[in-house]
Design a protein around this motif. Structure first.
Motif, PDB file in Angstrom:
ATOM      1  N   UNK A  87       0.850  -1.191   0.000  1.00 53.76           N
ATOM      2  CA  UNK A  87       0.000   0.000   0.000  1.00 53.76           C
ATOM      3  C   UNK A  87       0.887   1.242   0.000  1.00 53.76           C
ATOM      4  N   UNK A  88       0.575   2.164  -0.888  1.00 51.34           N
ATOM      5  CA  UNK A  88       1.335   3.400  -0.948  1.00 51.34           C
ATOM      6  C   UNK A  88       1.212   4.200   0.355  1.00 51.34           C
ATOM      7  N   UNK A  89       0.033   4.123   1.007  1.00 53.47           N
ATOM      8  CA  UNK A  89      -0.164   4.846   2.267  1.00 53.47           C
ATOM      9  C   UNK A  89       0.744   4.302   3.363  1.00 53.47           C
ATOM     10  N   UNK A  90       0.939   2.983   3.401  1.00 48.12           N
ATOM     11  CA  UNK A  90       1.830   2.383   4.406  1.00 48.12           C
ATOM     12  C   UNK A  90       3.265   2.841   4.200  1.00 48.12           C
ATOM     13  N   UNK A  91       3.715   2.882   2.928  1.00 41.74           N
ATOM     14  CA  UNK A  91       5.082   3.316   2.636  1.00 41.74           C
ATOM     15  C   UNK A  91       5.280   4.776   3.023  1.00 41.74           C
ATOM     16  N   UNK A  92       4.310   5.625   2.686  1.00 42.14           N
ATOM     17  CA  UNK A  92       4.437   7.052   3.017  1.00 42.14           C
ATOM     18  C   UNK A  92       4.459   7.265   4.528  1.00 42.14           C
ATOM     19  N   UNK A  93       3.636   6.526   5.265  1.00 42.55           N
ATOM     20  CA  UNK A  93       3.642   6.677   6.721  1.00 42.55           C
ATOM     21  C   UNK A  93       4.952   6.175   7.313  1.00 42.55           C
ATOM     22  N   UNK A  94       5.552   5.137   6.713  1.00 38.25           N
ATOM     23  CA  UNK A  94       6.843   4.671   7.230  1.00 38.25           C
ATOM     24  C   UNK A  94       7.921   5.725   7.013  1.00 38.25           C
ATOM     25  N   UNK A  95       7.938   6.355   5.847  1.00 39.64           N
ATOM     26  CA  UNK A  95       8.931   7.412   5.625  1.00 39.64           C
ATOM     27  C   UNK A  95       8.763   8.551   6.646  1.00 39.64           C
ATOM     28  N   UNK A  96       7.518   8.844   6.994  1.00 35.61           N
ATOM     29  CA  UNK A  96       7.289   9.885   7.992  1.00 35.61           C
ATOM     30  C   UNK A  96       7.770   9.447   9.370  1.00 35.61           C
ATOM     31  N   UNK A  97       7.644   8.161   9.677  1.00 33.77           N
ATOM     32  CA  UNK A  97       8.101   7.665  10.980  1.00 33.77           C
ATOM     33  C   UNK A  97       9.630   7.727  11.061  1.00 33.77           C
ATOM     34  N   UNK A  98      10.323   7.385   9.971  1.00 32.90           N
ATOM     35  CA  UNK A  98      11.786   7.489   9.959  1.00 32.90           C
ATOM     36  C   UNK A  98      12.197   8.953  10.147  1.00 32.90           C
ATOM     37  N   UNK A  99      11.524   9.837   9.439  1.00 29.65           N
ATOM     38  CA  UNK A  99      11.805  11.278   9.564  1.00 29.65           C
ATOM     39  C   UNK A  99      11.594  11.746  10.999  1.00 29.65           C
ATOM     40  N   UNK A 100      10.478  11.340  11.621  1.00 31.96           N
ATOM     41  CA  UNK A 100      10.177  11.769  12.990  1.00 31.96           C
ATOM     42  C   UNK A 100      11.154  11.179  13.994  1.00 31.96           C
ATOM     43  N   UNK A 101      11.613   9.935  13.754  1.00 29.57           N
ATOM     44  CA  UNK A 101      12.555   9.309  14.683  1.00 29.57           C
ATOM     45  C   UNK A 101      13.869  10.078  14.720  1.00 29.57           C
ATOM     46  N   UNK A 102      14.313  10.599  13.576  1.00 27.99           N
ATOM     47  CA  UNK A 102      15.546  11.390  13.542  1.00 27.99           C
ATOM     48  C   UNK A 102      15.320  12.784  14.114  1.00 27.99           C
ATOM     49  N   UNK A 103      14.157  13.363  13.832  1.00 31.73           N
ATOM     50  CA  UNK A 103      13.889  14.732  14.244  1.00 31.73           C
ATOM     51  C   UNK A 103      13.587  14.844  15.732  1.00 31.73           C
ATOM     52  N   UNK A 104      12.774  13.934  16.270  1.00 30.07           N
ATOM     53  CA  UNK A 104      12.307  14.049  17.658  1.00 30.07           C
ATOM     54  C   UNK A 104      13.005  13.100  18.622  1.00 30.07           C
ATOM     55  N   UNK A 105      13.716  12.109  18.112  1.00 29.64           N
ATOM     56  CA  UNK A 105      14.366  11.145  18.988  1.00 29.64           C
ATOM     57  C   UNK A 105      15.638  11.679  19.599  1.00 29.64           C
ATOM     58  N   UNK A 106      16.266  10.885  20.487  1.00 27.12           N
ATOM     59  CA  UNK A 106      17.547  11.305  21.072  1.00 27.12           C
ATOM     60  C   UNK A 106      18.615  11.475  19.998  1.00 27.12           C
ATOM     61  N   UNK A 107      19.619  12.284  20.308  1.00 30.67           N
ATOM     62  CA  UNK A 107      20.661  12.588  19.329  1.00 30.67           C
ATOM     63  C   UNK A 107      21.432  11.334  18.922  1.00 30.67           C
ATOM     64  N   UNK A 108      21.733  10.473  19.883  1.00 37.01           N
ATOM     65  CA  UNK A 108      22.475   9.247  19.561  1.00 37.01           C
ATOM     66  C   UNK A 108      21.667   8.351  18.617  1.00 37.01           C
TER      67      UNK A 108
END
Length: 390
Positions: A87-108
């Motif tokens: 599903x294209x929606x699943x892929x797009x949401x995964x890319x957003x989760x990767x983006x959010x993990x780098x942006x909002x997660x710990x620096x390490x």
């Protein structure tokens, strides 16, 4: 004890709902990323697509409050989506989760995600090409880079800009705080300077007024009362003139035509004459050359305050004032009789000694005051070089 999960951000709820509804719409119209006969598709039909879709939508709720947990749960979900028609929606949401993990997660964690997705992109490019030896195999690395490394790199860039903006904001706040602190210190220093000037300029006259008025009230002698009233009037007029001069300085600060109220050591003779008219027996001995203006003002005020204290507290006897300039230092010494006094006294607050000590300290000098046998001695050393810099 139950652990209460943090409440999802409102924007994350909107993303999760939008991604879920979009995926359901795509599944309903039969639009998938791969055909049913694709070799890697293990589960045909629209319904297997919904499982990773729902899981990924749930991960979107955690993208800001628990970004690492969302990525750990979303990674198996995207792998499961690969073995379905996708599903294209699943892929797009995964890319957003990767983006959010780098942006909002710990620096390490953000650094590790950058490295991991980069290595996966390189491996997804080289390994399939080495196995199948066809140019189309390179597209796998492109897809991995677009889905994993691209969002991670974007999140890292945005994070750096956000951290730089936050650091700039903190620096601006610190600069404003330091500026306000400097302003407060400047105001405090100016108020202390004005307080010293006001005390030294007026205290002498008011002390003379207090002592002579007490004498006039306590002695039933018309001649003595007349002399006391004359001294009172003289000191009242001089004190009022000093007050007006100080007020003029404060009002006309910065005006080139402001009245010059800075006394000099040349005025010590007039100061001593005024103290003599108030009843003090004074000997003046000065030996100095050219003195910087700050040192000159401090020495004059120290002598003035010392004579004021002698008028208020000293016993009958000779008061000596001596100034000597040697080895780059101006030494000021005022000695007055010390002991029990039968005549009237003017009340003291101790502010005069504090002011004299502050004047000496501001110039890098020393100040001592106290009894020395039968004398009360005030001794100050004022460096002339410090006076220039002050």
């Amino acid at each position: 004890m139950a652990v209460r999960l943090p409440r999802p951000h409102r924007f994350d709820v909107y993303i999760a709902i939008g991604g879920l509804l979009g995926g359901l719409l795509l599944a309903g119209i039969g639009l998938a990323t791969r055909p049913a006969k694709d070799p890697i598709t293990l589960f045909d039909g629209p319904w297997p697509i919904l499982v990773p879709l729902v899981v990924m939508a749930g991960c979107e709720l955690l993208r800001r409050t628990a970004p690492r947990a969302a990525l750990l749960i979303g990674t198996p979900a995207i792998c499961a989506d690969v073995v379905t028609q996708g599903s294209l929606a699943t892929i797009l949401m995964f890319t957003d989760i990767v983006y959010a993990a780098v942006l909002y997660g710990p620096l390490a964690s953000a650094r590790r995600i950058q490295w991991i997705t980069g290595l996966l992109t390189v491996a997804g490019t080289l390994v399939p090409f080495a196995v199948w030896r066809v140019p189309q195999a390179l597209l796998i690395g492109v897809v991995v880079g677009v889905v994993a490394y691209g969002p991670a790199a974007t999140g890292w860039i945005v994070r750096n800009h956000r951290d730089a903006a936050e650091a700039a904001r903190l620096r601006a706040e610190q600069t404003a705080l330091l500026a306000e602190l400097d302003r407060s210190q400047a105001v405090t220093a100016e108020r202390s300077r004005v307080a010293r000037e006001l005390h030294d300029m007026v205290a002498n006259h008011l002390s003379a007024i207090a002592i002579h008025s007490t004498a006039a009230l306590s002695l039933d002698d018309p001649k003595t009362s007349k002399e006391a009233l004359s001294v009172i009037r003289e000191n009242s007029v001089e004190g009022l003139a000093e007050m007006r001069r100080l007020i003029g300085i404060l009002r006309d600060r910065g005006n080139d035509h402001a009245p010059a109220a800075t006394p000099t050591l040349d005025g010590l003779a007039a100061l001593v004459d005024g103290a003599r008219s108030n009843g003090l027996d004074i000997t003046l001995d000065t030996e100095h050359g050219t003195v910087p203006a700050p040192v000159e003002l401090a020495a004059y005020r120290i002598v003035q305050e010392s004579l004021t204290n002698a008028l208020k507290h000293a016993c009958p006897g000779k008061v000596t004032v001596a100034l000597a300039q040697r080895d780059g230092v101006l030494r000021v010494r005022v000695a007055s009789p010390y002991g029990h006094r039968d005549g009237p006294r003017a009340p003291g607050s101790g502010a005069g000694l504090v002011g004299m000590r502050e004047r000496a300290a501001l110039l890098g000098g020393t100040f001592e005051a106290g009894p020395d046998g039968a004398l009360w001695t005030v001794h100050a050393t004022l460096p002339l070089t410090e006076g220039d810099s002050a």
